[in-house]
Every structure is written in structure tokens, then in C-alpha cells.
Design a protein around this motif. Structure first.
Motif, PDB file in Angstrom:
ATOM      1  N   THR A 222      71.804  56.494  17.319  1.00  0.00           N
ATOM      2  CA  THR A 222      71.974  55.627  18.492  1.00  0.00           C
ATOM      3  C   THR A 222      72.608  56.322  19.691  1.00  0.00           C
ATOM      4  N   SER A 223      73.090  57.553  19.486  1.00  0.00           N
ATOM      5  CA  SER A 223      73.738  58.214  20.629  1.00  0.00           C
ATOM      6  C   SER A 223      72.720  58.417  21.754  1.00  0.00           C
ATOM      7  N   TRP A 224      71.439  58.664  21.369  1.00  0.00           N
ATOM      8  CA  TRP A 224      70.398  58.854  22.379  1.00  0.00           C
ATOM      9  C   TRP A 224      70.256  57.597  23.238  1.00  0.00           C
ATOM     10  N   ARG A 225      70.175  56.442  22.527  1.00  0.00           N
ATOM     11  CA  ARG A 225      70.022  55.179  23.268  1.00  0.00           C
ATOM     12  C   ARG A 225      71.249  54.899  24.117  1.00  0.00           C
ATOM     13  N   GLY A 329      63.372  65.291  24.122  1.00  0.00           N
ATOM     14  CA  GLY A 329      64.358  64.374  23.563  1.00  0.00           C
ATOM     15  C   GLY A 329      65.728  64.991  23.374  1.00  0.00           C
ATOM     16  N   GLU A 330      66.017  66.049  24.116  1.00  0.00           N
ATOM     17  CA  GLU A 330      67.322  66.682  23.978  1.00  0.00           C
ATOM     18  C   GLU A 330      68.289  66.121  25.015  1.00  0.00           C
ATOM     19  N   PHE A 343      54.096  57.118  23.055  1.00  0.00           N
ATOM     20  CA  PHE A 343      55.437  56.665  22.662  1.00  0.00           C
ATOM     21  C   PHE A 343      56.463  57.055  23.730  1.00  0.00           C
ATOM     22  N   SER A 344      57.316  56.083  24.040  1.00  0.00           N
ATOM     23  CA  SER A 344      58.283  56.316  25.113  1.00  0.00           C
ATOM     24  C   SER A 344      59.514  57.065  24.595  1.00  0.00           C
ATOM     25  N   ASP A 348      61.236  55.106  21.736  1.00  0.00           N
ATOM     26  CA  ASP A 348      60.802  55.554  20.395  1.00  0.00           C
ATOM     27  C   ASP A 348      61.054  57.047  20.212  1.00  0.00           C
ATOM     28  N   ILE A 349      62.284  57.448  20.390  1.00  0.00           N
ATOM     29  CA  ILE A 349      62.567  58.886  20.358  1.00  0.00           C
ATOM     30  C   ILE A 349      62.170  59.530  19.021  1.00  0.00           C
TER      31      ILE A 349
END
Ligand SMILES: Nc1ncnc2c1ncn2[C@@H]1O[C@H](COP(=O)(O)OP(=O)(O)OP(=O)(O)O)[C@@H](O)[C@H]1O
Length: 602
Positions: A222-225, A329-330, A343-344, A348-349
Motif C-alpha cells: 500500500t505504500s505505492w497507493r 512503478g518505482e 492497466f493503470s 493496478d501497479i
């Protein structure tokens, strides 16, 4: 124990900071598999070390910990300590960016949390200290229970006290006054939850292990979100409110270039299904919210199709790597979105990560493995069946001529060979799009040609490739389309030939004059026949001219030079089009280019 446990941060910090972990996630390793396999391996090492410690205890005759099946109890304490302390070290290691400093700091933390934690616990539990309120006691005590080393210290100390008391009660005929040898006291179960038994601490260690693991999974997933939310809704919201002028001027996405503007319009106006693109970048903005804020990517839009090789060019600091980091996605975008295979990246990482291959700017290799081993590992991750793996890996080792180095440890490789291996890993997967960030850096010309052939074959197999490079020759050879990025914006977009036609207003003429007597006459001839031409370079009868292409078609230029060949005794001549590098210089450094233009081709 602190020495041993702290050591488990070394690999996790190294793999995170070198991006080897990111590459594994990108190749399809799930967060759960990554962390549980790390835990399993570290736990095996920990358990083996504990067995050695037990051997020493037995040898030194600390019987209390080994006789009468006490060895099982001691091992239980150690095992639960390992179960809680290893995930604790993993969790804390997220805040460190260097493995050595992480090791030293974790070592100190483990040591002091064990010794000082124990002392603080003893002080807090001392009922004679009336100045400490009950609330403080509870808060401090419960906080200490989260520290694995505190739990270990408490377990070992209470375990020792209880068994020593039991031994004294059974061996001494006359019991000292401080010993409570009542039946009720000596027959208490050591695993009881009551003080001074150790049950409470064992349960704490077992649950802390689960809690730390859950926190790791939570952070990884969840850190990405969270970062995207903070970036897009909070920081950018505030920024837009207070820096309206910069947002409307720099981040509007409008471009003076017709191709860039048309691409943006096409993407914004057409539904995504009609674009049928493997990579779709929609109004992407990245701001680093530092003081002052750095506008690294300023509203770019782009669609890349299957079988296309897209080149991203620009000087240092133009924003290429930042764009790549967002696409893989970094890094999280500040605004806008990117769709990979539909996929976004903001929503949707995990789906996105499993569809890309990535060769980062700096090699993200596990240097304690050999090339063969690491490629087998990635082949397995990509799901290549066991009986095909050898063939598959050999094919890729072969394609970049790495077979002779296949059995050597990666940390003995030259920079160029590491780069080859990183590229091979990015290309070998079953991804739909491959991102190569300056893949040929440090490679010799032969290796570079090999790389180009392999990239071209991969592109022809239907995959999309996105590449950044400082080599114009490479972009000319590989890219079907490219964009030149300056200060976060696309300055032009199109195929290399399109850009050369559009922006190339000069031909390059190279002539070798045989006889010195005719040299000056020939120079005068060129100046009068091609007004505006500039002699760029002269060396031993070889002249290098820039001549304006306006009013001078190819046919006309060749016709004039054929006649001049006999008249001025020319040994040889060639006329070529402007190179991509010259187009690049015009855009990437407009000030320099315009001054050059003034000097060279009026
Ligand atoms: N983590 C970061 N924090 C703050 N600013 C950053 C960060 N990463 C990049 N930048 C800034 O963003 C801008 C774009 O940097 P980026 O690394 O994307 O450029 P680049 O085109 O890849 O350069 P190079 O060719 O040298 O790799 C630069 O001004 C850089 O200083």
C-alpha cells in the motif's frame, strides 16, 4: 544474538537500494514470496547458529539450559525470538539507505533494547517507586513488549531465576528466607502467563513476528497507493493552489511543436481502446516536492504501439530517468496516469509490474550469484518450464555473448559485462514492454552491435521497447520513433527520419582536393555556388562544409559537384544529410544551437 540478528538487514537493504528487489517484483515475484523466502533462509541460518550456541552451552556445562529436556525449552525461546526479531530487522531496515550503516544502527538498537529495555522494565515493575503512575507503567511495559530483544532478555532472566530457585529448593535442606519453596510456587508451570513465568513473553514474541510481517506486507503493497495519494491529492493540491502561475505556464501540456501537440490531442480526445497502444502516457507530471520544488516531468502525453522502439533523448537532468521510474512503478506520478497493456499504474501497479522488463540506469544485480544462476532464477520467475530453462538461458547468454562469463560471480564482472547481463535479464522475460535506461553505457563497439541486434529482434517479435540513450547513433539504429526531452517537456516527436527532414536544414559536404594549387579556387567556388555555406573543418586537403539545404536539392548539389570534380581535381566527395545528433543539439541546447547556427549556417 544482536550481532547475528542485525546481519539479516544486509541483504534486504542491498537488494532494495540497488533496485534488485524492484527488478524481482517487476519480473513477477510477489511481495509475500519475496519476504517469506527471505525469512525462511534467514531463519535456517539463525536456527543453525542457535544449535551452535546450544553446543557451547552444553560444553560449558550450563546444565540449567540443557538437562532434563530443558534444551527443548531453550530452543523454543530462541526459535520464537528468531521468529519475531528477523521480521523486526526487516521492517526497521526500510529506513536505511546503506547496508553498513543499517547493520551498525540495528546492532546498537538490538543491544540497547535488550539491556536498557530490561533495566527500564525492572525499574517500572518496582512497586516501591510510587512516583511512577500506573498509566506510565502500563504504557512503558506494553511498548517494551514490542522489542524482541527485551522479550528475549526477560525470558532468559526469568527462566534462569525459576530453575535456579527450583534447584535450590530441592537441594538445600534449610531454605534461605528469600526463597519461597512452597509447593504452589515450585510446581508452577513455567509457561504460565503469570509473573514471573515466561508464557507472556513467548506469546508476545509469537504475535510480534506476525505483526511485523503484516506491517511489511502492508507497507510493500500500500505504500505505492499512499505515496500516489499524498503526491496527487495533498502535495499537488497545495502546490496548484499556491503556484497557479507556474502550473498554468509550465504544466499546461501545450507545446509549440505540431507533432507533440497532435499526439497530446489524439490521446486526450480518442478513447483508449481506439488507441490500441501498449504504453499510454496521459498528461504525466512529476514534481519532487523539495525546497524549491523540482518540476522533473511537465505534462507529457504519448502512445507507444506493439513492435515499436521508442527513444527518449535529452541532456542530463532532462527527466528521462524520472519518466522511466514512473513507467516501471518505482516512483509515483504527481498527476496524470500511465496505462501499460491497459492497466493503470496508479490503480493496478501489481498487474503493471508483471508486464514489464526493466534495465535500470545502474545495474541491479545480485552480485553474489553467477550470470547462469541469476538468469536461471529469472527464467523460473518468468515461469519457463524446468526442462526448457537451460536452453532458454543459454539462448539469452548467447545473444549477448556472455557464455564465457556465465560461471563467474557477477561481482568480478567489468561494468560493460554487468550492463550486458542487466539488459539480457530485462529482455528475457515474457513482458509486453521493455524499458532500457542507457543500456549500452560502458559497452565496447562489438557488444553494442550485439545489443542492437538483440533489441531489434526482440522488437520484431512484437514487444514494445522504450529506451533512453546518450548515443545518437544508437537511437538512429534502434528507434522507430523518438522524442527529445528538455527540462521535463517533449520538444519534438517522430521517427528519426521525420525529425531529420523536419529540422535538418543543412547538408554535410566532405571533399578531398588532390592538388594544393586548386584548393583556394575550390573554396571560392563553394562559397559563391552555395551561399551561406560554412567551412567547418580543413585538414590536409580534406574539407568539411555545412551547406544550407534550402534552394539546394540533392540532385542539384550532386550535379554541381560532378562538374567540379574534374575542374578542381577532386579525389573524392560525399554529401550527407544532417545527423540526429545535430537535430538533438538544436533542441536539447537551444541557446548553444542558435549561436552555432549564427556562426555556421546563416
Ligand atoms: N529523488 C529526487 N529528488 C529530487 N530531485 C530529483 C530526484 N531525482 C531526480 N531529480 C531531479 O529531477 C530532474 C530530472 O532528473 P532525471 O534523473 O530524471 O534526469 P535524466 O534525464 O534521467 O538525467 P541523466 O541523463 O543524467 O540520467 C533533475 O533536475 C534532478 O535533479
Amino acid at each position: 544474538m544482536a550481532l547475528l540478528i542485525s546481519g539479516f538487514c544486509l541483504l534486504t537493504v542491498t537488494e532494495r537500494t540497488t533496485k534488485a528487489k524492484h527488478i524481482q517484483f517487476v519480473s513477477g515475484v510477489s511481495v509475500i514470496v519475496y519476504w517469506l523466502s527471505a525469512l525462511l533462509w534467514d531463519f535456517i541460518i539463525f536456527f543453525a547458529s542457535c544449535c551452535l550456541v546450544m553446543g557451547v552451552i552444553k560444553y560449558r556445562k550450563f546444565d540449567i539450559y540443557v538437562t532434563d529436556y530443558h534444551i527443548l525449552e531453550t530452543m523454543l525461546i530462541f526459535t520464537l525470538y528468531g521468529w519475531s526479531a528477523i521480521p523486526f530487522v526487516y521492517l526497521i531496515s526500510f529506513v536505511f539507505s546503506g547496508n553498513t550503516s543499517a547493520y551498525i544502527k540495528l546492532l546498537l538498537l538490538s543491544y540497547f533494547s535488550g539491556t536498557f529495555g530490561f533495566l527500564i522494565g525492572e525499574i517500572i515493575e518496582n512497586k516501591k517507586l510510587t512516583s511512577i503512575s500506573n498509566t506510565t507503567r502500563t504504557v512503558v511495559h506494553n511498548s517494551l513488549l514490542f522489542l524482541p530483544n527485551y522479550n528475549l532478555a526477560k525470558c532468559v532472566s526469568q527462566y534462569t531465576t525459576i530453575y535456579k530457585m527450583k534447584i535450590l529448593c530441592t537441594t538445600l535442606k534449610k531454605h534461605p528466607i528469600y526463597l519461597n519453596c512452597s509447593k504452589e510456587n515450585t510446581e508452577k508451570n513455567i509457561y504460565s502467563l503469570e509473573e514471573p513465568m515466561i508464557g507472556k513473553y513467548l506469546i508476545d514474541m509469537s504475535s510480534a513476528g506476525f505483526i511485523f510481517l503484516l506491517l511489511i506486507f502492508f507497507w510493500e503493497t500500500t505504500s505505492w497507493r499512499l505515496r500516489t495519494f499524498l503526491n496527487q491529492c495533498i502535495y499537488f493540491g497545495i502546490y496548484k493552489r499556491y503556484r497557479k502561475d507556474i502550473v498554468s505556464k509550465e504544466l499546461s501540456g501545450q507545446s509549440e511543436d505540431e507533432d507533440v501537440q497532435n499526439e497530446r490531442k489524439r490521446i486526450l480526445e480518442q478513447p483508449q481502446e481506439l488507441l490500441d497502444s501498449i504504453v499510454l502516457i496521459k498528461e504525466l507530471i512529476k514534481i519532487y516536492f523539495k525546497c524549491p520544488a523540482i518540476l522533473a516531468v511537465k505534462n507529457i502525453s504519448l502512445a507507444i504501439q506493439k513492435g515499436e522502439c521508442f527513444g527518449l533523448l535529452g541532456f542530463n537532468g532532462a527527466g528521462k530517468t524520472t519518466t522511466f521510474q514512473i513507467l516501471t512503478g518505482e516512483a509515483s506520478p504527481t498527476s496524470g496516469d500511465v496505462l501499460i497493456d491497459g492497466f493503470s499504474i496508479t490503480k493496478d501497479i501489481l498487474q503493471v509490474r508483471s508486464r514489464i522488463g526493466y534495465c535500470p540506469q545502474f545495474d541491479a544485480l545480485l552480485e553474489y550469484m553467477t550470470a547462469q544462476e541469476i538468469m536461471i532464477m529469472y527464467a523460473r520467475i518468468w515461469g519457463v518450464s524446468e526442462h526448457q530453462i537451460e536452453l532458454y538461458v543459454n539462448k539469452w547468454l548467447n545473444s549477448l555473448e556472455l557464455e564465457s562469463h556465465a560461471d563467474r560471480l557477477i561481482n568480478t564482472y567489468s561494468e560493460g559485462n554487468k550492463r550486458r547481463l542487466s539488459t539480457a535479464i530485462a529482455l528475457m522475460g515474457r513482458s509486453s514492454v521493455i524499458f532500457l535506461d542507457e543500456p549500452s553505457t560502458g559497452m565496447d563497439p562489438v557488444a553494442r552491435r550485439l545489443l542492437w541486434n538483440t533489441v531489434t529482434k526482440t522488437r520484431e517479435s512484437g514487444k514494445a521497447i522504450v529506451i533512453t540513450s546518450h548515443s545518437m547513433e544508437e537511437c538512429d539504429a534502434l528507434c522507430t520513433s523518438l522524442a527529445i526531452m528538455v527540462q521535463g517537456k517533449f520538444m519534438c516527436l517522430g521517427s528519426p527520419q521525420h525529425l531529420k527532414n523536419k529540422f535538418g536544414n543543412i547538408y554535410i559536404l566532405k571533399v578531398k582536393v588532390k592538388t594544393k594549387d586548386k584548393l583556394e579556387d575550390f573554396k571560392r567556388f563553394v562559397t559563391t555556388t552555395f551561399p551561406g555555406s560554412v567551412l567547418k573543418h580543413e585538414n590536409q586537403g580534406i574539407l568539411n562544409y555545412y551547406i544550407p539545404s534550402k534552394d539546394n536539392r540533392w540532385g542539384k548539389v550532386f550535379g554541381i559537384l560532378e562538374q567540379a570534380k574534374e575542374q578542381f581535381d577532386l579525389e573524392d566527395y560525399s554529401v550527407s544529410q544532417i545527423t540526429l545528433e545535430q537535430v538533438f543539439l538544436t533542441f536539447a541546447n537551444p541557446e548553444k544551437a542558435s549561436s552555432d547556427d549564427e556562426n555556421e549556417v546563416p
